[in-house]
Design a protein around this motif. Structure first.
Motif, PDB file in Angstrom:
ATOM      1  N   GLU A 217       0.841  -1.186   0.000  1.00 11.24           N
ATOM      2  CA  GLU A 217       0.000   0.000   0.000  1.00 11.24           C
ATOM      3  C   GLU A 217       0.885   1.248   0.000  1.00 11.24           C
ATOM      4  O   GLU A 217       2.010   1.238   0.508  1.00 11.24           O
ATOM      5  CB  GLU A 217      -0.911   0.008   1.227  1.00 11.24           C
ATOM      6  N   ASN A 218       0.345   2.338  -0.526  1.00  8.99           N
ATOM      7  CA  ASN A 218       1.116   3.569  -0.628  1.00  8.99           C
ATOM      8  C   ASN A 218       1.588   4.071   0.732  1.00  8.99           C
ATOM      9  O   ASN A 218       2.710   4.554   0.873  1.00  8.99           O
ATOM     10  CB  ASN A 218       0.292   4.647  -1.331  1.00  8.99           C
ATOM     11  N   LYS A 219       0.752   3.949   1.731  1.00  5.97           N
ATOM     12  CA  LYS A 219       1.131   4.443   3.058  1.00  5.97           C
ATOM     13  C   LYS A 219       2.304   3.643   3.629  1.00  5.97           C
ATOM     14  O   LYS A 219       3.131   4.180   4.373  1.00  5.97           O
ATOM     15  CB  LYS A 219      -0.061   4.422   4.005  1.00  5.97           C
TER      16      LYS A 219
ATOM     17  N   ILE B 184       4.677   2.251   1.727  1.00  7.73           N
ATOM     18  CA  ILE B 184       5.837   2.709   0.967  1.00  7.73           C
ATOM     19  C   ILE B 184       6.354   4.024   1.518  1.00  7.73           C
ATOM     20  O   ILE B 184       7.561   4.202   1.719  1.00  7.73           O
ATOM     21  CB  ILE B 184       5.475   2.853  -0.527  1.00  7.73           C
ATOM     22  N   ILE B 185       5.440   4.951   1.796  1.00  2.47           N
ATOM     23  CA  ILE B 185       5.825   6.250   2.348  1.00  2.47           C
ATOM     24  C   ILE B 185       6.545   6.073   3.682  1.00  2.47           C
ATOM     25  O   ILE B 185       7.567   6.715   3.950  1.00  2.47           O
ATOM     26  CB  ILE B 185       4.590   7.152   2.506  1.00  2.47           C
TER      27      ILE B 185
ATOM     28  N   GLU C  34       8.244  14.517   1.088  1.00  2.00           N
ATOM     29  CA  GLU C  34       7.968  13.149   0.642  1.00  2.00           C
ATOM     30  C   GLU C  34       8.010  13.020  -0.886  1.00  2.00           C
ATOM     31  O   GLU C  34       7.207  12.331  -1.501  1.00  2.00           O
ATOM     32  CB  GLU C  34       6.615  12.667   1.174  1.00  2.00           C
TER      33      GLU C  34
ATOM     34  N   SER D 259       6.406   8.118  -8.204  1.00  2.00           N
ATOM     35  CA  SER D 259       4.982   8.080  -8.521  1.00  2.00           C
ATOM     36  C   SER D 259       4.375   6.858  -7.838  1.00  2.00           C
ATOM     37  O   SER D 259       4.537   5.725  -8.312  1.00  2.00           O
ATOM     38  CB  SER D 259       4.756   8.012 -10.034  1.00  2.00           C
ATOM     39  N   LEU D 260       3.706   7.080  -6.734  1.00  2.00           N
ATOM     40  CA  LEU D 260       3.136   5.958  -5.986  1.00  2.00           C
ATOM     41  C   LEU D 260       2.050   5.211  -6.753  1.00  2.00           C
ATOM     42  O   LEU D 260       2.018   3.974  -6.721  1.00  2.00           O
ATOM     43  CB  LEU D 260       2.610   6.452  -4.637  1.00  2.00           C
ATOM     44  N   PRO D 261       1.130   5.906  -7.453  1.00  2.00           N
ATOM     45  CA  PRO D 261       0.108   5.155  -8.196  1.00  2.00           C
ATOM     46  C   PRO D 261       0.706   4.230  -9.252  1.00  2.00           C
ATOM     47  O   PRO D 261       0.157   3.165  -9.536  1.00  2.00           O
ATOM     48  CB  PRO D 261      -0.733   6.259  -8.850  1.00  2.00           C
ATOM     49  N   ASP D 262       1.841   4.654  -9.823  1.00  2.00           N
ATOM     50  CA  ASP D 262       2.456   3.878 -10.892  1.00  2.00           C
ATOM     51  C   ASP D 262       3.561   2.967 -10.384  1.00  2.00           C
ATOM     52  O   ASP D 262       4.166   2.234 -11.180  1.00  2.00           O
ATOM     53  CB  ASP D 262       3.045   4.823 -11.943  1.00  2.00           C
ATOM     54  N   LYS D 263       3.856   3.031  -9.071  1.00  2.00           N
ATOM     55  CA  LYS D 263       4.949   2.249  -8.488  1.00  2.00           C
ATOM     56  C   LYS D 263       6.226   2.444  -9.314  1.00  2.00           C
ATOM     57  O   LYS D 263       6.881   1.512  -9.765  1.00  2.00           O
ATOM     58  CB  LYS D 263       4.571   0.770  -8.411  1.00  2.00           C
TER      59      LYS D 263
ATOM     60  N   PHE E 241       8.323  -1.908  -6.382  1.00  2.00           N
ATOM     61  CA  PHE E 241       8.037  -0.994  -7.481  1.00  2.00           C
ATOM     62  C   PHE E 241       8.006  -1.751  -8.803  1.00  2.00           C
ATOM     63  O   PHE E 241       8.604  -2.827  -8.945  1.00  2.00           O
ATOM     64  CB  PHE E 241       9.082   0.117  -7.527  1.00  2.00           C
TER      65      PHE E 241
END
Length: 203
Positions: A3-5, A7-8, A73, A98-102, A138
């Motif tokens: 999940e993006n969170k 990864i962050i 970030e 780019s988190l949506p695109d990994k 990614f």
């Protein structure tokens, strides 16, 4: 897929440090300015880049902006220490995330002239590639450089990266010159083969 969170958290809320037999990499900070200056004041380093570091003020600006990118970030910049000498050799960065695109870019890599030809750039790329593909899961990691920078292009090919194409008049370098930028990339499905074939010395 993470999940993006998550990864962050792994990038921006965990103290990042990487190490192998050639290099140790730590997040850049104001404490590194003087050591970076010792190796950065060489015009050849900045020939193909929009960033120019010619004095201490330039370096303060360079480091501060890298730290603000991390705070926002957007990217993570590192100092590269040569393990053999124990000296800071240069810097590199993960950015254009780019988190949506990994997807992310590895770049802004430079080394002082005394550290060229020692494998430090490849060693640092290995650690960041492994982190992005194996820990963050990614999909794509990309690189770009000036089409004229044949040394950098050869170095990128040696990692197993494939050329994607050239973006014309892509980056303004000053003095009324617009750089053509060539992109390279490695995909997640290509990473294992690239690792085994191109980074054997670090496995």
């Amino acid at each position: 897929m993470l999940e993006n969170k998550t990864i962050i958290k792994k990038i921006f809320y965990t103290p990042l440090e990487f190490s192998n037999k050639l290099v140790t990499m730590k997040l850049i900070s104001l404490d590194h300015i003087q050591d970076l200056l010792k190796v950065a004041l060489e015009p050849e380093i900045w020939k193909y880049t929009p960033t120019k570091v010619f004095n201490e003020d330039d370096m303060v600006y360079y480091v501060y902006n890298a730290m603000m990118e991390y705070k926002d970030e957007k990217g993570a910049a590192f100092v590269i220490t040569d393990n053999q000498s124990g000296k800071i050799a240069g810097s590199t960065r993960i950015s254009n995330i780019s988190l949506p695109d990994k997807r992310a870019e590895i770049g802004w890599t430079w080394l002082g002239k005394d550290f060229h030809g020692k494998g430090l750039s490849k060693a640092s790329k290995f650690e960041l590639l492994r982190f992005l593909f194996e820990e963050l899961q990614f999909q794509r990691v990309e690189f770009k450089t000036d089409v004229r920078n044949l040394k950098a292009r050869k170095s990128l090919i040696s990692t197993g990266a494939k050329e994607d194409g050239v973006l014309r008049s892509h980056t303004y370098l000053g003095d009324n010159y617009w750089r053509d930028s060539v992109y390279y990339s490695i995909l997640s499905k290509e990473w294992e083969e690239a690792k085994q074939n191109n980074f054997k010395e670090f496995l």
